[in-house]
Design a protein around this motif. Sequence first.
Motif, PDB file in Angstrom:
ATOM      1  N   ALA A  11       0.837  -1.210   0.000  1.00  0.00           N
ATOM      2  CA  ALA A  11       0.000   0.000   0.000  1.00  0.00           C
ATOM      3  C   ALA A  11       0.872   1.261   0.000  1.00  0.00           C
ATOM      4  O   ALA A  11       0.601   2.225  -0.728  1.00  0.00           O
ATOM      5  CB  ALA A  11      -0.918  -0.018   1.214  1.00  0.00           C
ATOM      6  N   ALA A  12       1.937   1.247   0.809  1.00  0.00           N
ATOM      7  CA  ALA A  12       2.814   2.426   0.893  1.00  0.00           C
ATOM      8  C   ALA A  12       3.514   2.665  -0.444  1.00  0.00           C
ATOM      9  O   ALA A  12       3.654   3.811  -0.889  1.00  0.00           O
ATOM     10  CB  ALA A  12       3.839   2.234   2.008  1.00  0.00           C
ATOM     11  N   ARG A  13       3.935   1.587  -1.091  1.00  0.00           N
ATOM     12  CA  ARG A  13       4.614   1.744  -2.393  1.00  0.00           C
ATOM     13  C   ARG A  13       3.627   2.247  -3.454  1.00  0.00           C
ATOM     14  O   ARG A  13       3.986   3.090  -4.279  1.00  0.00           O
ATOM     15  CB  ARG A  13       5.250   0.423  -2.837  1.00  0.00           C
ATOM     16  N   ASN A  14       2.403   1.750  -3.417  1.00  0.00           N
ATOM     17  CA  ASN A  14       1.400   2.236  -4.376  1.00  0.00           C
ATOM     18  C   ASN A  14       1.166   3.735  -4.188  1.00  0.00           C
ATOM     19  O   ASN A  14       1.124   4.497  -5.158  1.00  0.00           O
ATOM     20  CB  ASN A  14       0.079   1.477  -4.218  1.00  0.00           C
ATOM     21  N   ALA A  15       0.999   4.147  -2.933  1.00  0.00           N
ATOM     22  CA  ALA A  15       0.798   5.578  -2.659  1.00  0.00           C
ATOM     23  C   ALA A  15       2.047   6.362  -3.068  1.00  0.00           C
ATOM     24  O   ALA A  15       1.951   7.453  -3.657  1.00  0.00           O
ATOM     25  CB  ALA A  15       0.504   5.790  -1.180  1.00  0.00           C
ATOM     26  N   GLY A  16       3.220   5.816  -2.763  1.00  0.00           N
ATOM     27  CA  GLY A  16       4.481   6.477  -3.127  1.00  0.00           C
ATOM     28  C   GLY A  16       4.584   6.698  -4.628  1.00  0.00           C
ATOM     29  O   GLY A  16       5.073   7.746  -5.080  1.00  0.00           O
ATOM     30  N   ASN A  17       4.110   5.739  -5.409  1.00  0.00           N
ATOM     31  CA  ASN A  17       4.141   5.893  -6.869  1.00  0.00           C
ATOM     32  C   ASN A  17       3.232   7.037  -7.317  1.00  0.00           C
ATOM     33  O   ASN A  17       3.601   7.826  -8.189  1.00  0.00           O
ATOM     34  CB  ASN A  17       3.700   4.596  -7.562  1.00  0.00           C
ATOM     35  N   VAL A  18       2.046   7.105  -6.711  1.00  0.00           N
ATOM     36  CA  VAL A  18       1.115   8.211  -7.030  1.00  0.00           C
ATOM     37  C   VAL A  18       1.805   9.549  -6.744  1.00  0.00           C
ATOM     38  O   VAL A  18       1.777  10.486  -7.554  1.00  0.00           O
ATOM     39  CB  VAL A  18      -0.170   8.084  -6.159  1.00  0.00           C
ATOM     40  N   ILE A  19       2.461   9.625  -5.595  1.00  0.00           N
ATOM     41  CA  ILE A  19       3.077  10.889  -5.159  1.00  0.00           C
ATOM     42  C   ILE A  19       4.285  11.235  -6.034  1.00  0.00           C
ATOM     43  O   ILE A  19       4.444  12.382  -6.480  1.00  0.00           O
ATOM     44  CB  ILE A  19       3.487  10.774  -3.664  1.00  0.00           C
ATOM     45  N   ASP A 118       9.689   6.734   2.006  1.00  0.00           N
ATOM     46  CA  ASP A 118      10.145   7.956   1.335  1.00  0.00           C
ATOM     47  C   ASP A 118      10.265   7.635  -0.156  1.00  0.00           C
ATOM     48  O   ASP A 118      11.224   6.980  -0.587  1.00  0.00           O
ATOM     49  CB  ASP A 118      11.507   8.360   1.921  1.00  0.00           C
ATOM     50  N   PRO A 119       9.286   8.070  -0.962  1.00  0.00           N
ATOM     51  CA  PRO A 119       9.281   7.656  -2.371  1.00  0.00           C
ATOM     52  C   PRO A 119      10.370   8.335  -3.206  1.00  0.00           C
ATOM     53  O   PRO A 119      10.735   7.833  -4.264  1.00  0.00           O
ATOM     54  CB  PRO A 119       7.885   8.079  -2.863  1.00  0.00           C
ATOM     55  N   GLU A 123      13.362   4.818   0.192  1.00  0.00           N
ATOM     56  CA  GLU A 123      13.738   4.276   1.500  1.00  0.00           C
ATOM     57  C   GLU A 123      12.475   3.814   2.217  1.00  0.00           C
ATOM     58  O   GLU A 123      11.539   4.605   2.413  1.00  0.00           O
ATOM     59  CB  GLU A 123      14.464   5.336   2.339  1.00  0.00           C
ATOM     60  N   LEU A 124      12.465   2.544   2.570  1.00  0.00           N
ATOM     61  CA  LEU A 124      11.303   1.964   3.225  1.00  0.00           C
ATOM     62  C   LEU A 124      11.662   1.511   4.644  1.00  0.00           C
ATOM     63  O   LEU A 124      12.488   0.617   4.819  1.00  0.00           O
ATOM     64  CB  LEU A 124      10.784   0.794   2.399  1.00  0.00           C
ATOM     65  N   PHE A 125      11.075   2.178   5.606  1.00  0.00           N
ATOM     66  CA  PHE A 125      11.291   1.848   7.012  1.00  0.00           C
ATOM     67  C   PHE A 125      10.105   0.995   7.460  1.00  0.00           C
ATOM     68  O   PHE A 125       8.947   1.378   7.243  1.00  0.00           O
ATOM     69  CB  PHE A 125      11.342   3.122   7.853  1.00  0.00           C
ATOM     70  N   ALA A 126      10.384  -0.144   8.081  1.00  0.00           N
ATOM     71  CA  ALA A 126       9.285  -1.049   8.448  1.00  0.00           C
ATOM     72  C   ALA A 126       9.572  -1.717   9.784  1.00  0.00           C
ATOM     73  O   ALA A 126      10.735  -1.934  10.152  1.00  0.00           O
ATOM     74  CB  ALA A 126       9.110  -2.121   7.369  1.00  0.00           C
ATOM     75  N   ALA A 127       8.491  -2.023  10.503  1.00  0.00           N
ATOM     76  CA  ALA A 127       8.652  -2.731  11.776  1.00  0.00           C
ATOM     77  C   ALA A 127       7.391  -3.514  12.098  1.00  0.00           C
ATOM     78  O   ALA A 127       6.286  -3.127  11.724  1.00  0.00           O
ATOM     79  CB  ALA A 127       8.916  -1.732  12.913  1.00  0.00           C
TER      80      ALA A 127
END
Length: 267
Positions: A11-19, A118-119, A123-127
């Motif tokens: 989901a974060a990557r999809n939103a990052g692509n839009v942005i 951060d698109p 950089e993808l921070f995950a936990a």
Amino acid sequence: MHPMLNIAIRAARNAGNVIARAFEHPDKIEAVQKGNNDIVTNIDKEAETAIIETIKKSYPDHGFVGEEFGQQGSAESDYLWIIDPLDGTTNFVKGIPHFSVSIALKVKGKIEHAVVYDPMRNELFAASRGQGAQLNGRRIRTSNMKELSGVLLATGFPHRSKHHTEAYLNIFGALFVHSTDIRRSGSAALDLAYVAAGRHDGFWEIALKPWDTAAGILLVKEAGGLITDFIGNDNVEKTGNIVAGGPKVVQNMLKEMRPHLTESLSR
Ligand code: IPD
Ligand code: CA
Ligand code: CA
């Protein structure tokens, strides 16, 4: 990796692509004032839609609270996704390439999974709770600084609650004289992710919203850091006031902040 974290990342990557796509075409960005020093764009909304659609495909019965569309989905669900589709909208609108997507999943009231993406830098921070924190798959930890001397702090200015200006500047002064320097990046979610990665030794800000901090809080905790409100308690969600960093740095920040807290910042 837990399947729910996997979906959060998707989901974060999809939103990052839009942005990221929109950042290349500023003529297509429509910004409107939604409140006091608070702007929203069509892209914030498109990104939130992309996130919720992605998650709903796998988890149609979950609940959502996003900055732009508020509460959606099942209010009774034990699963609540807390979403800031674009953290750092002012940077985005000004063409400053520093902003993020922040997604956290609360299960029965506890934050279990978190992603800050951060698109611009990919950089993808995950936990996930109990599993540590990662940046692009590599383990990250908060810095092990102790004293304030030598630390690099980060902060956000209270630009939407300027009645705090005097107290804020007093706190700033007290921390500034002891630290090496202070950054104001414009994305609280990334500030917290940077604390988790040890890039910032500490961070504080007044009156943040749950979607600014939910993912960053888990990142910092899983990276070995400490999160408190301004009086050292666990009430960040209620107050929006946050101090983050390695445990010793946070204790030292709180000590310097204490004499400058107004009544409303001491709750
Ligand atoms: C803002 C950013 C900023 C912080 C503000 C937040 P937004 O989020 O995180 O760094 O100082 O308080 O509201 O509005 O860009 O999502
Ligand atoms: Ca935000
Ligand atoms: Ca936002």
